[in-house]
Design a protein around this motif. Structure first.
Motif, PDB file in Angstrom:
ATOM      1  N   THR A 138       0.825  -1.559  -0.001  1.00 22.76           N
ATOM      2  CA  THR A 138      -0.028   0.211   0.242  1.00 22.76           C
ATOM      3  C   THR A 138       1.212   1.002   0.092  1.00 22.76           C
ATOM      4  N   ASN A 139       1.964   1.201   0.763  1.00 18.61           N
ATOM      5  CA  ASN A 139       2.651   2.352   0.808  1.00 18.61           C
ATOM      6  C   ASN A 139       4.138   1.951   1.004  1.00 18.61           C
ATOM      7  N   SER A 140       4.635   1.786  -0.523  1.00 18.71           N
ATOM      8  CA  SER A 140       6.008   1.187  -0.338  1.00 18.71           C
ATOM      9  C   SER A 140       7.307   2.537   0.214  1.00 18.71           C
ATOM     10  N   LYS A 141       6.935   3.673   0.620  1.00 16.29           N
ATOM     11  CA  LYS A 141       7.948   4.346   1.216  1.00 16.29           C
ATOM     12  C   LYS A 141       8.030   4.335   3.011  1.00 16.29           C
ATOM     13  N   ALA A 142       6.859   3.358   2.977  1.00 15.62           N
ATOM     14  CA  ALA A 142       6.637   3.548   4.776  1.00 15.62           C
ATOM     15  C   ALA A 142       8.173   2.421   5.441  1.00 15.62           C
ATOM     16  N   ASP A 143       8.261   2.897   6.262  1.00 13.72           N
ATOM     17  CA  ASP A 143       9.625   3.129   7.254  1.00 13.72           C
ATOM     18  C   ASP A 143       8.748   2.065   8.316  1.00 13.72           C
ATOM     19  N   PHE A 144       8.941   1.265   8.653  1.00 10.84           N
ATOM     20  CA  PHE A 144       7.846   0.651   9.735  1.00 10.84           C
ATOM     21  C   PHE A 144       8.950  -1.275   9.834  1.00 10.84           C
ATOM     22  N   ASP A 145       8.120  -1.587  11.706  1.00 10.82           N
ATOM     23  CA  ASP A 145       8.104  -2.829  11.751  1.00 10.82           C
ATOM     24  C   ASP A 145       6.986  -3.500  11.943  1.00 10.82           C
ATOM     25  N   VAL A 146       6.543  -4.346  12.112  1.00  8.84           N
ATOM     26  CA  VAL A 146       5.644  -5.889  12.672  1.00  8.84           C
ATOM     27  C   VAL A 146       6.029  -6.425  13.608  1.00  8.84           C
ATOM     28  N   VAL A 147       5.048  -6.112  15.452  1.00 10.77           N
ATOM     29  CA  VAL A 147       5.558  -6.797  16.079  1.00 10.77           C
ATOM     30  C   VAL A 147       4.631  -7.153  16.236  1.00 10.77           C
ATOM     31  N   SER A 148       4.365  -8.242  17.174  1.00  8.58           N
ATOM     32  CA  SER A 148       3.530  -9.354  17.517  1.00  8.58           C
ATOM     33  C   SER A 148       3.415  -9.149  19.053  1.00  8.58           C
ATOM     34  N   LEU A 149       2.593  -8.116  19.771  1.00  7.90           N
ATOM     35  CA  LEU A 149       2.180  -8.527  21.611  1.00  7.90           C
ATOM     36  C   LEU A 149       1.106  -8.257  22.014  1.00  7.90           C
ATOM     37  N   PRO A 150       1.071 -10.001  21.894  1.00  5.75           N
ATOM     38  CA  PRO A 150       0.105 -10.503  22.466  1.00  5.75           C
ATOM     39  C   PRO A 150      -0.503 -10.156  24.485  1.00  5.75           C
ATOM     40  N   GLU A 151      -1.965  -9.778  24.117  1.00 10.48           N
ATOM     41  CA  GLU A 151      -2.831  -9.722  25.231  1.00 10.48           C
ATOM     42  C   GLU A 151      -2.738 -10.462  25.883  1.00 10.48           C
ATOM     43  N   PHE A 152      -3.149 -10.198  27.519  1.00 14.63           N
ATOM     44  CA  PHE A 152      -3.181 -11.786  28.333  1.00 14.63           C
ATOM     45  C   PHE A 152      -4.330 -10.982  29.305  1.00 14.63           C
ATOM     46  N   LEU A 153      -5.248  -9.851  28.841  1.00 10.36           N
ATOM     47  CA  LEU A 153      -5.505  -9.377  30.650  1.00 10.36           C
ATOM     48  C   LEU A 153      -6.633 -10.116  29.964  1.00 10.36           C
ATOM     49  N   ARG A 154      -7.929 -10.181  31.940  1.00  5.34           N
ATOM     50  CA  ARG A 154      -8.853 -11.080  32.017  1.00  5.34           C
ATOM     51  C   ARG A 154      -9.451  -9.719  32.085  1.00  5.34           C
ATOM     52  N   GLU A 155     -10.396 -10.580  31.094  1.00 13.35           N
ATOM     53  CA  GLU A 155     -12.115  -9.162  30.873  1.00 13.35           C
ATOM     54  C   GLU A 155     -12.957  -9.636  32.765  1.00 13.35           C
ATOM     55  N   GLY A 156     -12.635  -7.527  33.221  1.00 13.45           N
ATOM     56  CA  GLY A 156     -12.835  -7.747  34.312  1.00 13.45           C
ATOM     57  C   GLY A 156     -11.897  -7.442  35.583  1.00 13.45           C
ATOM     58  N   PHE A 157     -10.760  -7.579  34.420  1.00 15.01           N
ATOM     59  CA  PHE A 157      -9.554  -7.605  35.361  1.00 15.01           C
ATOM     60  C   PHE A 157      -8.364  -6.053  34.519  1.00 15.01           C
ATOM     61  N   ALA A 158      -9.058  -5.800  33.664  1.00 12.61           N
ATOM     62  CA  ALA A 158      -8.576  -5.165  32.105  1.00 12.61           C
ATOM     63  C   ALA A 158      -7.606  -4.068  32.529  1.00 12.61           C
ATOM     64  N   VAL A 159      -7.997  -3.297  34.312  1.00 17.16           N
ATOM     65  CA  VAL A 159      -7.531  -2.734  33.889  1.00 17.16           C
ATOM     66  C   VAL A 159      -5.629  -3.056  35.408  1.00 17.16           C
ATOM     67  N   HIS A 160      -6.642  -3.507  36.405  1.00 15.25           N
ATOM     68  CA  HIS A 160      -5.924  -4.553  37.350  1.00 15.25           C
ATOM     69  C   HIS A 160      -4.493  -5.397  36.270  1.00 15.25           C
ATOM     70  N   ASP A 161      -4.781  -6.088  35.559  1.00 14.06           N
ATOM     71  CA  ASP A 161      -3.572  -6.427  34.698  1.00 14.06           C
ATOM     72  C   ASP A 161      -3.111  -6.198  33.418  1.00 14.06           C
ATOM     73  N   PHE A 162      -3.364  -4.588  33.080  1.00 15.98           N
ATOM     74  CA  PHE A 162      -2.604  -4.012  32.539  1.00 15.98           C
ATOM     75  C   PHE A 162      -1.431  -3.121  33.513  1.00 15.98           C
ATOM     76  N   PHE A 163      -1.854  -2.870  34.889  1.00 12.86           N
ATOM     77  CA  PHE A 163      -0.089  -2.440  35.694  1.00 12.86           C
ATOM     78  C   PHE A 163       0.028  -3.634  35.767  1.00 12.86           C
ATOM     79  N   GLU A 164      -0.320  -5.172  36.283  1.00 11.01           N
ATOM     80  CA  GLU A 164       0.469  -5.787  36.278  1.00 11.01           C
ATOM     81  C   GLU A 164      -0.145  -6.652  36.243  1.00 11.01           C
ATOM     82  N   PRO A 165       0.959  -6.696  34.189  1.00  9.82           N
ATOM     83  CA  PRO A 165       1.096  -8.200  34.006  1.00  9.82           C
ATOM     84  C   PRO A 165       1.611  -9.913  34.789  1.00  9.82           C
TER      85      PRO A 165
END
Ligand code: NAD
Length: 433
Positions: A138-165
């Motif tokens: 789509t954009n041959s000039k783009a300077d980028f890398d693609v990284v996988s950052l899987p999310e492990f948060l538990r619904e119901g505890f999303a805020v807690h899990d964000f700060f205490e993964p």
């Protein structure tokens, strides 16, 4: 850092709020303009404990913004996080990638300067390569890398899990991208493991983890069935098993089967990938089959209890797929209710948070109550389908006064500690008699 987050759902919104709280400048992007309007006006669109306070604080601090414009969200970002849905394909049950690929194509037009594009959505192995191709095309000039950052948060505890993964997993083959992600997660470096792995390993870790947890739930559910038949008590069995550190005591609560927006879809997607790569994943396949069947078995348990009562009324406590959330996606409660409705059962339902979402699905097929006690009025059986704490704290004497017939089918074992049988209830729980 400047961060654009695509998708403001159960993952995107808590992530955006959390990253803003850590001092980053965050813009959350969603194509759902109504959602963006609500968020901009200071209304949180999902229920998560502790989210609203941080959301409002960071809007006020100018750290958290919302937009429906991909350009506005991506243009100046150092990191663009993709957090759109990957629902199951209706036929094959593989992860449907149309939202991911659409987001990749759109964001590609606006990346400027070196940008790390990170997937937080749960995506099949090899998706990082695919996103890379789409952006480049789509954009041959783009300077980028693609990284996988899987999310492990538990619904119901999303805020807690964000700060205490428990851990942060980063999948990348690029040193340059690793440096950017290290900076992003610097606040966590002293308190949690940050694991850098190959991108494909990272994509697999998410599925392998969820499939394992789903199997653990299904395993204890099968043990519960065994205990009911053999006269053992699954609570004692789970306790004895859980003391073994190799097993651990979590995820050993028997119930109506796993649900939610992750386990059912991720086990199915993993099974599909197994077939695609010619790798046998028989444990996962058996788990999926067993868990699907369990919902029918649970509905039958409830129907069985009232089969001899004319014009029986079933009171249901719990609609969300678990406590602490308003999310009803793939909720065992909703699937059980669906089967009860198909059997012409008369139902009155209640949930502390999920009523609005449930109404959209259940329509006029059930009655809705505005409190726990209103639900059970003149009911012949109370079915407890979600593990909200308040259900376990109810007053049995009051229940007894209100119900027409005093029967409880407790699929979450919430009332066992109150000895309902001693109080005169016919009480059926999971995994012990
Ligand atoms: P969700 O459906 O709640 O939210 C997705 C959002 O993305 C929606 O608001 C949608 O409008 C938006 N969206 C879709 N396409 C878009 C586009 N092109 N541009 C802008 N916005 C777009 O989904 P969710 O529950 O947050 O899950 C997101 C991903 O995270 C999924 O892959 C899921 O498997 C994964 N995940 C979810 C959880 C969880 O607990 N829900 C946990 C870990 C991982």
């Amino acid at each position: 850092m400047k961060i654009g987050i695509i998708g403001t759902g159960y993952v995107g919104l808590p992530t955006g709020v959390g990253l803003a709280e850590l001092g980053n400048e965050v813009i959350c992007i969603d194509k759902d303009e109504e959602k963006i309007r609500a968020l901009k006006s200071g209304k949180v669109t999902i229920f998560e404990d502790g989210l609203e306070e941080l959301f409002l604080k960071n809007i006020q601090n100018n750290k958290l913004k919302f937009t429906a414009s991909m350009e506005e969200g991506v243009r100046d970002a150092d990191v663009v996080i993709i957090a759109v849905g990957t629902p199951p394909h209706p036929v094959t049950k593989e992860a449907d990638m149309k939202y991911i690929y659409a987001a990749a194509e759109e964001l590609a037009k606006y990346v400027s300067g070196y940008t790390v594009v990170a997937t937080k959505s749960t995506v099949p192995v090899g998706t990082g390569d695919e996103i890379e191709n789409i952006i480049r095309k789509t954009n041959s000039k783009a300077d980028f890398d693609v990284v996988s950052l899987p999310e492990f948060l538990r619904e119901g505890f999303a805020v807690h899990d964000f700060f205490e993964p428990d851990r942060i997993v980063v999948g990348t083959n690029s040193q340059r991208a690793s440096e950017v992600i290290k900076k992003l997660y610097k606040p966590f470096e002293d308190k949690t493991d940050i694991l850098f792995v190959k991108r494909k390993s990272s994509e697999t870790i998410k599925y392998a983890s969820n499939a394992f947890l789903a199997m653990k739930i299904h395993y204890i559910n099968e043990m519960a069935d065994f205990c009911e038949k053999s006269g053992a008590d699954v609570f004692e069995v789970a306790k004895g098993m859980g003391l073994d550190k190799r097993i651990g005591n979590r995820f050993l609560n028997p119930g109506p089967g796993y649900g939610g927006s992750c386990f059912p879809k991720d086990t199915n997607a993993m099974a599909y990938m197994g077939k695609k790569y010619g790798a046998q994943l028989s444990l996962i396949e058996a788990t999926i089959r067993g868990n699907d069947l369990r919902k029918t078995q649970m509905a039958l348990r409830i129907l069985n209890v009232v089969k001899n009562i004319k014009n029986s009324k079933i009171a249901v406590w719990g609609l969300a797929f678990k406590n602490g959330t308003d999310d009803i996606r793939e909720s065992p409660a909703m699937q059980i209710i669906d089967q009860l409705i198909k059997n012409n059962a008369k139902l009155c339902v209640y949930d502390p948070k999920a009523m609005d979402n449930a109404r959209k699905i259940l329509g006029n097929n059930v009655e809705y109550a505005s409190s726990m006690f209103e639900t059970v009025k003149d009911a012949d059986v109370l079915a407890i389908l979600t593990e909200w704490e308040e259900f376990g704290e109810t007053d049995l004497a009051e229940l007894k006064k209100l119900m027409r017939t005093t029967k409880i089918v407790d699929l979450r074992n919430m009332l066992k500690h109150k000895y309902p049988k001693k109080e005169g209830f016919d009480y059926y729980c999971i995994g012990s008699n």
